[in-house]
Design a protein around this motif. Structure first.
Motif, short mmCIF file in Angstrom:
data_model
loop_
_atom_site.label_atom_id
_atom_site.label_comp_id
_atom_site.label_asym_id
_atom_site.label_seq_id
_atom_site.Cartn_x
_atom_site.Cartn_y
_atom_site.Cartn_z
N GLN A 71 23.53 -6.77 -14.33
CA GLN A 71 22.08 -6.60 -14.38
C GLN A 71 21.70 -5.19 -14.82
O GLN A 71 20.87 -5.00 -15.72
CB GLN A 71 21.47 -6.89 -13.01
N MET A 72 22.31 -4.19 -14.18
CA MET A 72 21.95 -2.81 -14.48
C MET A 72 22.40 -2.40 -15.89
O MET A 72 21.69 -1.66 -16.58
CB MET A 72 22.56 -1.86 -13.44
N ALA A 73 23.57 -2.87 -16.33
CA ALA A 73 24.04 -2.55 -17.68
C ALA A 73 23.07 -3.09 -18.73
O ALA A 73 22.67 -2.37 -19.66
CB ALA A 73 25.44 -3.13 -17.90
N LEU A 74 22.67 -4.34 -18.57
CA LEU A 74 21.73 -4.94 -19.52
C LEU A 74 20.37 -4.27 -19.45
O LEU A 74 19.72 -4.04 -20.48
CB LEU A 74 21.59 -6.44 -19.25
N TYR A 75 19.93 -3.94 -18.24
CA TYR A 75 18.62 -3.32 -18.07
C TYR A 75 18.57 -1.96 -18.75
O TYR A 75 17.60 -1.64 -19.45
CB TYR A 75 18.32 -3.20 -16.58
N VAL A 76 19.61 -1.16 -18.55
CA VAL A 76 19.66 0.17 -19.17
C VAL A 76 19.64 0.07 -20.69
O VAL A 76 18.92 0.80 -21.37
CB VAL A 76 20.92 0.93 -18.69
N SER A 131 25.26 3.57 -19.43
CA SER A 131 25.55 2.18 -19.78
C SER A 131 27.06 1.92 -19.78
O SER A 131 27.51 0.85 -19.34
CB SER A 131 24.96 1.82 -21.15
N ILE A 132 27.85 2.88 -20.23
CA ILE A 132 29.31 2.72 -20.22
C ILE A 132 29.81 2.55 -18.80
O ILE A 132 30.65 1.68 -18.52
CB ILE A 132 29.99 3.93 -20.89
#
Length: 219
Positions: A72-77, A129-130
């Motif tokens: 969720q956080m990776a996609l959101y960022v 993101s990484i």
């Protein structure tokens, strides 16, 4: 700058870390008792608390949740770089550049990679993101491993053959576990993006000012 206390300066991360530890401990204790009930029902002896921490039941249930959060956080960022939502406090404005879009400039107070420049700056400029992508990949792998162990334990208790990793990767029960977590995370993000258009919470940086028009985007 005021001489604030350590807690005042770090209260948000401290409170959420404490909540994480408390709820993880509660999950482990409840999971241990639940797993032992399953074993007892199958005529197998109970596991000690430490032995439970090495079971697929514990590993799968823990990292099943972790991986969906990190996804969720990776996609959101990443998606908030390119996509907009008119009126949402979670979106960049529809037109023009913002502070987060400016090119980094080296200064004595800038992070070391910014002062160093080159490949280090390039990597640092994408480090958030990484980090989330790596955390997602690790958590997904551990969820798969734990789910495979747990599934095979159930197979053995019922006198059925165990699965290889390749076989279990095609098993619908694993993907059912996975997708039910992913969809809940996507729904929660969609909810804050949409509800922040029309609803307000005074004092929260996740909300627009109470008197802001609905169509005003961002802070």
């Amino acid at each position: 700058m005021k001489n604030h206390s350590f807690f005042y300066r770090n209260g948000l991360s401290i409170v959420f870390l404490l909540l994480f530890i408390i709820t993880l401990a509660a999950q482990v204790l409840a999971g241990w008792k639940d797993h032992n009930n399953t074993l007892n029902d199958a005529g197998t002896s109970s596991l000690s608390f430490m032995a439970y921490l090495d079971t697929g039941h514990f590993i799968s249930s823990t990292f099943e949740n972790f991986q969906s959060e990190f996804l969720q956080m990776a996609l959101y960022v990443v998606l908030t770089i390119y996509l907009r939502q008119e009126g949402s406090s979670e979106s960049k404005k529809l037109d023009g550049k913002e502070e987060v879009d400016r090119e980094p400039k080296a200064s004595k107070n800038a992070p070391y990679p910014v002062r160093k420049g080159g490949w280090m700056l390039k990597l640092y400029s994408m480090s958030l993101s990484i980090a989330f992508v790596l955390l997602f990949a690790i958590s997904w792998g551990l969820h798969f491993y734990g789910s495979l162990l747990d599934h095979n334990e159930g197979q053995m208790l019922n006198g059925k053959p165990v699965f290889t990793a390749a076989q279990y990767l095609m098993e619908p029960s694993f993907w059912f576990e996975t997708f039910q977590n992913w969809q809940s995370e996507f729904l929660s993000v969609a909810s804050i993006v949409f509800l922040s258009i029309y609803l307000r919470q005074k004092g929260s940086p996740e909300s627009k000012p109470v008197d802001a028009p609905y169509r005003e985007t961002g802070e």
